[in-house]
Motif scaffolding. Structure first.
Motif, PDB file in Angstrom:
ATOM      1  N   ALA A 126      -1.717  -7.933  -1.732  1.00 47.69           N
ATOM      2  CA  ALA A 126      -2.430  -8.316  -2.956  1.00 47.69           C
ATOM      3  C   ALA A 126      -3.934  -8.397  -2.686  1.00 47.69           C
ATOM      4  CB  ALA A 126      -1.911  -9.658  -3.467  1.00 47.69           C
ATOM      5  N   PHE A 127      -4.282  -8.946  -1.526  1.00 49.82           N
ATOM      6  CA  PHE A 127      -5.707  -9.077  -1.192  1.00 49.82           C
ATOM      7  C   PHE A 127      -6.349  -7.703  -0.958  1.00 49.82           C
ATOM      8  CE2 PHE A 127      -9.045  -9.356   2.054  1.00 49.82           C
ATOM      9  CZ  PHE A 127      -9.970 -10.130   1.358  1.00 49.82           C
ATOM     10  N   LEU A 128      -5.674  -6.864  -0.206  1.00 54.73           N
ATOM     11  CA  LEU A 128      -6.257  -5.551   0.138  1.00 54.73           C
ATOM     12  C   LEU A 128      -6.411  -4.650  -1.091  1.00 54.73           C
ATOM     13  CD1 LEU A 128      -4.504  -4.704   3.538  1.00 54.73           C
ATOM     14  CD2 LEU A 128      -6.851  -5.475   3.171  1.00 54.73           C
ATOM     15  N   THR A 129      -5.641  -4.902  -2.150  1.00 62.70           N
ATOM     16  CA  THR A 129      -5.771  -4.071  -3.362  1.00 62.70           C
ATOM     17  C   THR A 129      -6.298  -4.916  -4.531  1.00 62.70           C
ATOM     18  OG1 THR A 129      -3.402  -4.427  -3.800  1.00 62.70           O
ATOM     19  CG2 THR A 129      -3.991  -2.396  -2.692  1.00 62.70           C
ATOM     20  N   LYS A 130      -7.123  -5.924  -4.173  1.00 59.55           N
ATOM     21  CA  LYS A 130      -7.587  -6.869  -5.207  1.00 59.55           C
ATOM     22  C   LYS A 130      -8.465  -6.207  -6.266  1.00 59.55           C
ATOM     23  CE  LYS A 130     -11.566  -8.760  -2.604  1.00 59.55           C
ATOM     24  NZ  LYS A 130     -11.630  -7.760  -1.530  1.00 59.55           N
ATOM     25  N   ASP A 131      -9.124  -5.111  -5.903  1.00 65.27           N
ATOM     26  CA  ASP A 131      -9.986  -4.445  -6.884  1.00 65.27           C
ATOM     27  C   ASP A 131      -9.203  -3.731  -7.978  1.00 65.27           C
ATOM     28  OD1 ASP A 131     -12.110  -5.372  -5.456  1.00 65.27           O
ATOM     29  OD2 ASP A 131     -12.336  -3.534  -4.273  1.00 65.27           O
ATOM     30  N   GLU A 132      -7.913  -3.547  -7.748  1.00 63.75           N
ATOM     31  CA  GLU A 132      -7.076  -2.893  -8.766  1.00 63.75           C
ATOM     32  C   GLU A 132      -5.951  -3.839  -9.198  1.00 63.75           C
ATOM     33  OE1 GLU A 132      -6.408   1.584  -7.818  1.00 63.75           O
ATOM     34  OE2 GLU A 132      -6.726   0.541  -5.921  1.00 63.75           O
ATOM     35  N   ASP A 133      -6.278  -5.081  -9.428  1.00 64.49           N
ATOM     36  CA  ASP A 133      -5.299  -6.093  -9.850  1.00 64.49           C
ATOM     37  C   ASP A 133      -4.119  -6.192  -8.886  1.00 64.49           C
ATOM     38  OD1 ASP A 133      -6.843  -6.843 -11.958  1.00 64.49           O
ATOM     39  OD2 ASP A 133      -5.591  -5.942 -13.523  1.00 64.49           O
ATOM     40  N   SER A 134      -4.387  -5.999  -7.602  1.00 64.15           N
ATOM     41  CA  SER A 134      -3.347  -6.117  -6.556  1.00 64.15           C
ATOM     42  C   SER A 134      -2.202  -5.132  -6.757  1.00 64.15           C
ATOM     43  CB  SER A 134      -2.802  -7.557  -6.498  1.00 64.15           C
ATOM     44  OG  SER A 134      -3.855  -8.463  -6.232  1.00 64.15           O
ATOM     45  N   ILE A 135      -2.550  -3.907  -7.135  1.00 68.03           N
ATOM     46  CA  ILE A 135      -1.538  -2.891  -7.465  1.00 68.03           C
ATOM     47  C   ILE A 135      -0.630  -2.549  -6.282  1.00 68.03           C
ATOM     48  CG2 ILE A 135      -2.946  -0.846  -6.920  1.00 68.03           C
ATOM     49  CD1 ILE A 135      -1.713   0.489  -9.415  1.00 68.03           C
ATOM     50  N   GLY A 136      -1.122  -2.794  -5.062  1.00 67.56           N
ATOM     51  CA  GLY A 136      -0.290  -2.495  -3.883  1.00 67.56           C
ATOM     52  C   GLY A 136       1.077  -3.143  -3.970  1.00 67.56           C
ATOM     53  N   CYS A 137       1.114  -4.352  -4.541  1.00 72.33           N
ATOM     54  CA  CYS A 137       2.385  -5.087  -4.627  1.00 72.33           C
ATOM     55  C   CYS A 137       3.382  -4.397  -5.564  1.00 72.33           C
ATOM     56  CB  CYS A 137       2.144  -6.516  -5.108  1.00 72.33           C
ATOM     57  SG  CYS A 137       1.031  -7.432  -4.040  1.00 72.33           S
ATOM     58  N   ALA A 138       2.895  -3.567  -6.479  1.00 68.38           N
ATOM     59  CA  ALA A 138       3.791  -2.849  -7.389  1.00 68.38           C
ATOM     60  C   ALA A 138       4.528  -1.728  -6.666  1.00 68.38           C
ATOM     61  CB  ALA A 138       2.996  -2.274  -8.565  1.00 68.38           C
TER      62      ALA A 138
END
Lengths: 89, 454
Positions: free
Chosen positions: B175-187
């Motif tokens: 979530a932190f590493l993709t914070k610029d895209e609303d934490s999209i990594g978690c999706a």
């Protein structure tokens, strides 16, 4: 193979002529033709033999779809197996 | 019209015109066991080459089938052998190199997701799985199309709570590493119990170890078609309603079966399974929540929701199973919040809560899916959520999963927006009382007694 061509839209003059003209142009042989009503729309259904088309089937389907767009009609050309699979056990 | 019935033809055309009927995905499963090796660069090259060789015709074939049959096929995707198994001796950095190669292949093939950056750790971590799980946050934040999953539990093995504990940290980091895209990594990351090895749907797809060299799996959809059929059924009783859903599921699945066989034939690859899932999209008229509401609920989340969903899920399976030669994957109704307009509305209205969603997952095919929660949610709370959901799967001998997004910097009531199939979601409040001590005990929750079937 045989294709089911459905033409849906507001009824107007020359629909059958336009679609059957395109079938003739691309070498599809119309086996059966009927019309019905889908909700408030006019619906024409054709069964066409497509073994000796002058172009690949997908191109024929695309050409009919484009013809539909030019005439404010929804024209779909689908392999008859779709209907056989869905409605026959 | 000869052997075809006019009303049948019009019914099918109407499903396509008005009710969003589509094939949700053709997913090619590809074994990567022959790409294993000790050198990350060489493994990555072999992975890229094999994917490009095996799946080179996938997208074009899918598009040709779409045009021949007139059925939209929304996604063409690839799933691969769990990467932890082929990269066994790699370092976390080595695994990131392999993920980049998968991403590059996905882009060059034109597939929108590739699944299988995965590990099965229900009983414990191999050295390879350990390194791969460490690599997940970086791998998913530096790639666009790679999807990842970790199976942390099974009815046979119980729950690996050490793995559950690591999942909380992994999700927070992602979530932190993709914070610029609303934490999209978690999706793009799912935690599973009893993961199916032939699931064609993302983000949880991978190509299981008992699968053949290459296989075609197809996921059907059609919430809009089921909703319309329920509308037409009118004020019937629930036996009649279940029957209506069954018949509709049969028809939808027949289309999936046709496409699956045709894709397998054209690609000269064995047909694997059809996954009978009602997969919603954010589009109007493509919502599972709206089906439940048409069954008679004021809004999804009301008392009665779980019963409606249980009926729906069962009827979909019963109708679909006769329509297909081989059924597999997840098969049931999906309830992802951000991908379903009705679910989003129910959450916004305060009708649908995380606790109710958890109950619903006991009777449908997946789990807590695409749920955005506050960014400051403590790791232990995420782990507790995962442990609860996973335990439902283990105790009920079914698949459950968690795809949760602790959206960085967001609070309850804020929005996350991803666009496309991933949609948007209101950030949901959680009970943040701490399960820290329970989670930090570690170890394994033993397998339930009914796992001893031999």
């Amino acid at each position: 193979m045989r294709a089911v061509i459905t033409v849906i839209g507001k009824d107007s003059k020359g629909i059958i002529a336009k679609v059957s003209g395109a079938c003739y142009e691309y070498g599809a042989n119309i086996i059966d033709i009927t019309q019905s009503v889908l909700r408030e729309y006019f619906a024409m259904i054709m069964l066409a033999e497509c073994d000796s088309l002058s172009v690949p089937f997908t191109e024929f389907a695309r050409a009919l779809s484009a013809l539909g767009e030019q005439n404010a009609l929804d024209i779909r050309t689908m392999h008859e197996d779709v209907f056989q699979s869905m409605h026959r056990i | 019209m000869s052997i075809l019935n006019i009303q049948d033809i019009l019914e099918t055309v109407n499903m396509l015109r008005e009710e969003n009927l589509d094939i949700r995905t053709i997913t090619m499963g590809i074994s990567l066991f022959d790409c294993a090796g000790p050198d990350a660069g060489r493994v990555a090259d072999r992975v890229y080459d094999k994917l490009m060789r095996r799946a080179k015709d996938l997208v074009k074939t899918g598009e040709d089938i779409e045009r021949t049959y007139g059925i939209p096929i929304v996604n063409k995707r690839v799933s691969v052998t769990p990467i932890s198994m082929i990269g066994a001796s790699l370092s976390p950095e080595g695994y990131v190199t392999v993920a980049r190669a998968m991403d590059r292949a996905a882009k060059d093939l034109g597939v929108n997701f590739i699944g299988g950056f995965s590990a099965l750790v229900q009983k414990g971590f191999t050295a390879g799985a350990d390194a791969m799980v460490t690599a997940i946050p970086q791998a998913l934040s530096e790639t666009e199309r790679v999807c990842s999953s970790v199976n942390v539990a099974s009815t046979k093995a119980g729950v690996n709570m050490d793995a559950v504990r690591r999942m909380g940290a992994t999700i927070k980091r992602l979530a932190f590493l993709t914070k610029d895209e609303d934490s999209i990594g978690c999706a793009k990351f799912v935690v599973f119990a009893n993961v199916p090895e032939d699931n064609p749907f993302m983000a949880g797809a991978f190509h299981g170890v008992g699968e053949p060299e290459c296989v075609i799996n197809v996921g059907v959809s059609g919430p809009g078609v089921v909703a319309s059929a329920i509308d037409r059924a009118g004020d019937c009783d629930l036996s009649a309603l279940a029957d209506t859903i069954k018949k509709t599921a049969f028809k939808i699945t027949r289309m999936g079966q046709l496409v699956a066989y045709e894709a397998a034939r054209r690609l000269d690859v064995p047909f694997g399974i059809v996954d009978l899932s009602l997969a919603p999209t954010p589009a109007v008229g493509d919502s599972v929540a709206h089906i439940l509401e048409k069954m008679g609920l004021e809004q999804t989340g009301a008392h009665g929701t779980t019963a409606c969903l249980a009926l729906l899920n069962d009827a979909v399976k019963k109708g679909g199973v006769m329509a297909s030669g081989h059924v597999g994957g997840l098969s049931g109704a999906f309830i992802p919040v951000s991908e379903d307009a009705g679910m989003i509305d129910a959450v916004r209205a305060g009708s649908l809560t995380v606790e109710k969603l958890e109950a619903m997952t006991a009777v449908c095919s997946v789990g807590l899916d695409m749920i955005a929660v506050p960014g400051d949610t403590p790791e232990a709370v995420l782990c507790g959520m995962i442990a609860d959901e996973i335990s439902i799967g283990v105790a009920n001998t079914k698949t459950t999963a968690v795809r949760v997004i602790p959206a960085y910097g967001k609070r309850a009531g804020d929005q996350v927006r991803y666009g496309g199939l991933l949609g948007s979601a209101p950030v949901m409040p959680l009970n943040i009382r701490s399960p820290e001590k329970f989670i930090s005990r570690g170890g394994r929750i033993p397998a339930p007694i009914h796992s001893l079937k031999n």
